[in-house]
Design an enzyme around this catalytic site. Structure first.
Site, PDB file in Angstrom:
ATOM      1  N   THR A 157     -38.295 -35.034 -41.421  1.00 34.26           N
ATOM      2  CA  THR A 157     -36.858 -34.850 -41.610  1.00 34.26           C
ATOM      3  C   THR A 157     -36.159 -35.021 -40.255  1.00 34.26           C
ATOM      4  O   THR A 157     -36.793 -34.853 -39.224  1.00 34.26           O
ATOM      5  CB  THR A 157     -36.661 -33.404 -42.118  1.00 34.26           C
ATOM      6  OG1 THR A 157     -37.211 -33.334 -43.417  1.00 34.26           O
ATOM      7  CG2 THR A 157     -35.223 -32.958 -42.123  1.00 34.26           C
ATOM      8  N   ARG A 196     -36.326 -31.693 -57.380  1.00 37.97           N
ATOM      9  CA  ARG A 196     -36.526 -30.591 -56.421  1.00 37.97           C
ATOM     10  C   ARG A 196     -35.543 -30.725 -55.254  1.00 37.97           C
ATOM     11  O   ARG A 196     -35.334 -31.801 -54.721  1.00 37.97           O
ATOM     12  CB  ARG A 196     -37.968 -30.624 -55.915  1.00 37.97           C
ATOM     13  CG  ARG A 196     -38.295 -29.590 -54.823  1.00 37.97           C
ATOM     14  CD  ARG A 196     -38.161 -30.163 -53.443  1.00 37.97           C
ATOM     15  NE  ARG A 196     -38.693 -29.259 -52.406  1.00 37.97           N
ATOM     16  CZ  ARG A 196     -38.553 -29.468 -51.108  1.00 37.97           C
ATOM     17  NH1 ARG A 196     -37.904 -30.532 -50.673  1.00 37.97           N
ATOM     18  NH2 ARG A 196     -39.052 -28.627 -50.239  1.00 37.97           N
ATOM     19  N   ILE A 197     -34.956 -29.614 -54.878  1.00 38.41           N
ATOM     20  CA  ILE A 197     -34.071 -29.621 -53.716  1.00 38.41           C
ATOM     21  C   ILE A 197     -34.652 -28.660 -52.685  1.00 38.41           C
ATOM     22  O   ILE A 197     -35.022 -27.531 -53.016  1.00 38.41           O
ATOM     23  CB  ILE A 197     -32.644 -29.207 -54.130  1.00 38.41           C
ATOM     24  CG1 ILE A 197     -32.032 -30.307 -55.012  1.00 38.41           C
ATOM     25  CG2 ILE A 197     -31.771 -28.982 -52.896  1.00 38.41           C
ATOM     26  CD1 ILE A 197     -30.746 -29.922 -55.683  1.00 38.41           C
ATOM     27  N   GLY A 198     -34.754 -29.140 -51.452  1.00 38.04           N
ATOM     28  CA  GLY A 198     -35.343 -28.324 -50.389  1.00 38.04           C
ATOM     29  C   GLY A 198     -34.299 -27.551 -49.609  1.00 38.04           C
ATOM     30  O   GLY A 198     -33.173 -27.332 -50.077  1.00 38.04           O
ATOM     31  N   ASP A 199     -34.671 -27.157 -48.415  1.00 38.57           N
ATOM     32  CA  ASP A 199     -33.771 -26.344 -47.579  1.00 38.57           C
ATOM     33  C   ASP A 199     -32.706 -27.170 -46.863  1.00 38.57           C
ATOM     34  O   ASP A 199     -31.649 -26.644 -46.505  1.00 38.57           O
ATOM     35  CB  ASP A 199     -34.591 -25.604 -46.518  1.00 38.57           C
ATOM     36  CG  ASP A 199     -35.311 -26.582 -45.590  1.00 38.57           C
ATOM     37  OD1 ASP A 199     -35.948 -27.529 -46.097  1.00 38.57           O
ATOM     38  OD2 ASP A 199     -35.214 -26.423 -44.363  1.00 38.57           O
ATOM     39  N   THR A 235     -36.741 -27.911 -40.010  1.00 35.29           N
ATOM     40  CA  THR A 235     -37.616 -28.881 -40.645  1.00 35.29           C
ATOM     41  C   THR A 235     -38.931 -28.208 -40.994  1.00 35.29           C
ATOM     42  O   THR A 235     -39.410 -27.368 -40.244  1.00 35.29           O
ATOM     43  CB  THR A 235     -37.875 -30.105 -39.749  1.00 35.29           C
ATOM     44  OG1 THR A 235     -38.840 -30.947 -40.397  1.00 35.29           O
ATOM     45  CG2 THR A 235     -38.389 -29.732 -38.363  1.00 35.29           C
ATOM     46  N   GLY A 236     -39.489 -28.564 -42.136  1.00 35.03           N
ATOM     47  CA  GLY A 236     -40.747 -27.952 -42.543  1.00 35.03           C
ATOM     48  C   GLY A 236     -40.781 -27.748 -44.044  1.00 35.03           C
ATOM     49  O   GLY A 236     -40.009 -28.373 -44.783  1.00 35.03           O
ATOM     50  N   HIS A 237     -41.657 -26.862 -44.488  1.00 36.26           N
ATOM     51  CA  HIS A 237     -41.849 -26.609 -45.915  1.00 36.26           C
ATOM     52  C   HIS A 237     -40.628 -25.864 -46.461  1.00 36.26           C
ATOM     53  O   HIS A 237     -40.499 -24.642 -46.318  1.00 36.26           O
ATOM     54  CB  HIS A 237     -43.128 -25.797 -46.098  1.00 36.26           C
ATOM     55  CG  HIS A 237     -43.636 -25.810 -47.483  1.00 36.26           C
ATOM     56  ND1 HIS A 237     -44.957 -25.742 -47.817  1.00 36.26           N
ATOM     57  CD2 HIS A 237     -42.970 -25.902 -48.660  1.00 36.26           C
ATOM     58  CE1 HIS A 237     -45.087 -25.783 -49.123  1.00 36.26           C
ATOM     59  NE2 HIS A 237     -43.899 -25.874 -49.662  1.00 36.26           N
ATOM     60  N   GLY A 238     -39.742 -26.613 -47.086  1.00 33.73           N
ATOM     61  CA  GLY A 238     -38.408 -26.120 -47.425  1.00 33.73           C
ATOM     62  C   GLY A 238     -38.352 -24.834 -48.228  1.00 33.73           C
ATOM     63  O   GLY A 238     -37.446 -24.019 -48.034  1.00 33.73           O
TER      64      GLY A 238
HETATM   65  N1  ASP Z   1     -37.503 -29.327 -45.000  1.00 32.18           N
HETATM   66  C1  ASP Z   1     -37.637 -30.528 -45.769  1.00 32.18           C
HETATM   67  C2  ASP Z   1     -37.740 -30.162 -47.237  1.00 32.18           C
HETATM   68  O1  ASP Z   1     -38.408 -29.200 -47.566  1.00 32.18           O
HETATM   69  C3  ASP Z   1     -38.817 -31.357 -45.394  1.00 32.18           C
HETATM   70  C4  ASP Z   1     -39.101 -31.506 -43.920  1.00 32.18           C
HETATM   71  O2  ASP Z   1     -38.415 -30.941 -43.086  1.00 32.18           O
HETATM   72  O3  ASP Z   1     -40.024 -32.221 -43.575  1.00 32.18           O
HETATM   73  O4  ASP Z   1     -37.198 -30.863 -48.041  1.00 32.18           O
END
Ligand code: ASP
Length: 323
Positions: A190, A218-221, A241-244
């Site tokens: 991201t 699906r909608i992330g963070d 950024t990461g596991h939303g």
């Molecule tokens: N945070 C983003 C999501 O979960 C993915 C990412 O940052 O790599 O959609």
């Protein structure tokens, strides 16, 4: 009279360092995602390309800030540059969902006005971050999703593209790999940017294709204000950024600001605690970039690496990938 002049000079000298301390100069920090980014996984020639692209993204935002422009314009310029670059998981380089399609999310927040805008699950808007900004500036809402967001972006005159525009071989290969339950290597990241401008205003922006093989819808963070993006002139600007799912459940971006305001923590203490203690203990992988109102920056991550870079007024830019 002489006495008055002397008093004035003394007051001026006392106030001067304070006034100078209140004007830290502009700052820009960017990220291109956190993940399994290690020297063993990124070939040296690829590292050179990543670093060059991060550097160019910094330059895009830096030019805005150096010209006296706003933090908002700067974060948009930096993020838009990365959206156009297929190396990152946003815009052109967005990853594929479980149906083999690209669904993109983005958000922005202005620390001065407290206004925010976001789009989620969009498939034909070339620059989701620009659409997010239009939602903030030209609608009554904070977040628009799917077809509604696309209709709005079209009305706003934004550039629309065929969904195939977002098809890159790298993202497709990653999708196939995950599909075949193989190890997920060198996950694309991201993108995000945070800035403090020369007027003392903060802004944040984040743009993503989400997580590879995410469920359709699906909608992330990243488009969620307070989770993936937050900015307030009272405290700081944050892009995650990461596991939303972990970032949403923990309201990560807002929590950085709240810990500073309510607990009196420094930016570094707040950001480090959330990423390297709270999220880590839950198994939530990722990182964030942040700048506070005094120009301090923080870039913690609990993954092996994070694409990142920063530049401060009067100093040389720096880009980093590994620990
Ligand atoms: N945070 C983003 C999501 O979960 C993915 C990412 O940052 O790599 O959609």
């Amino acid at each position: 009279m002489k006495h008055l002049t002397l008093t004035f000079i003394i007051c001026f000298l006392i106030a001067l360092p304070h006034a100078m301390a209140q004007q830290p100069g502009w700052v820009l920090v960017i990220h291109g995602g956190a993940g399994n980014i290690t020297p063993a996984r990124v070939a040296p020639e690829k590292q050179v390309i990543y670093e060059a692209k991060l550097q160019e993204a910094l330059t895009a935002g830096q030019q805005v800030l150096a010209g006296g422009g706003t933090a908002m314009d700067a974060v948009i310029a930096a993020v838009q540059f990365m959206e156009e670059c297929p190396l990152f998981n946003s815009g052109k380089g967005a990853v594929f969902n479980a149906e083999g399609k690209n669904e993109l999310d983005a958000s922005v927040m202005d620390g001065f006005t407290g206004k925010a805008g976001a789009v989620a699950g969009v498939t034909i808007i070339r620059s989701p971050v620009e659409a997010a900004r239009r939602v903030m500036d030209s609608s009554q809402h904070v977040m628009l999703s799917g077809k509604g967001a696309e209709a709005f972006a079209r009305e706003q005159g934004l550039q629309m593209v065929d969904p195939s525009y977002f098809h890159t071989d790298e993202s497709w290969q990653e999708y196939m790999k995950v599909k075949e339950r193989l190890e997920q290597e060198g996950r694309k990241g991201t993108v995000g940017a945070v800035a403090l401008d020369s007027h003392g205003n903060l802004a944040a922006a984040t743009s993503t294709g989400g997580m590879t093989f995410k469920k359709y819808g699906r909608i992330g963070d990243s488009p969620v204000i307070g989770a993936g993006t937050y900015a307030s002139n009272e405290s700081c600007a944050v892009s995650c950024t990461g596991h939303g799912e972990y970032f949403i459940r923990n309201s990560v971006a807002y929590d950085v600001s709240a810990r500073m305001l309510y607990l009196g923590e420094t930016l570094e203490q707040a950001a480090e605690y959330i990423i390297n203690e709270k999220l880590k203990s839950q198994g939530g992988a990722g990182g964030l970039i942040a700048v506070d109102k005094n120009g301090n920056i923080s870039m913690p991550f609990n993954t092996p690496g994070m694409f990142r870079g920063f530049v401060k007024q009067g100093a040389e830019p720096r880009v980093l990938m590994f620990r």
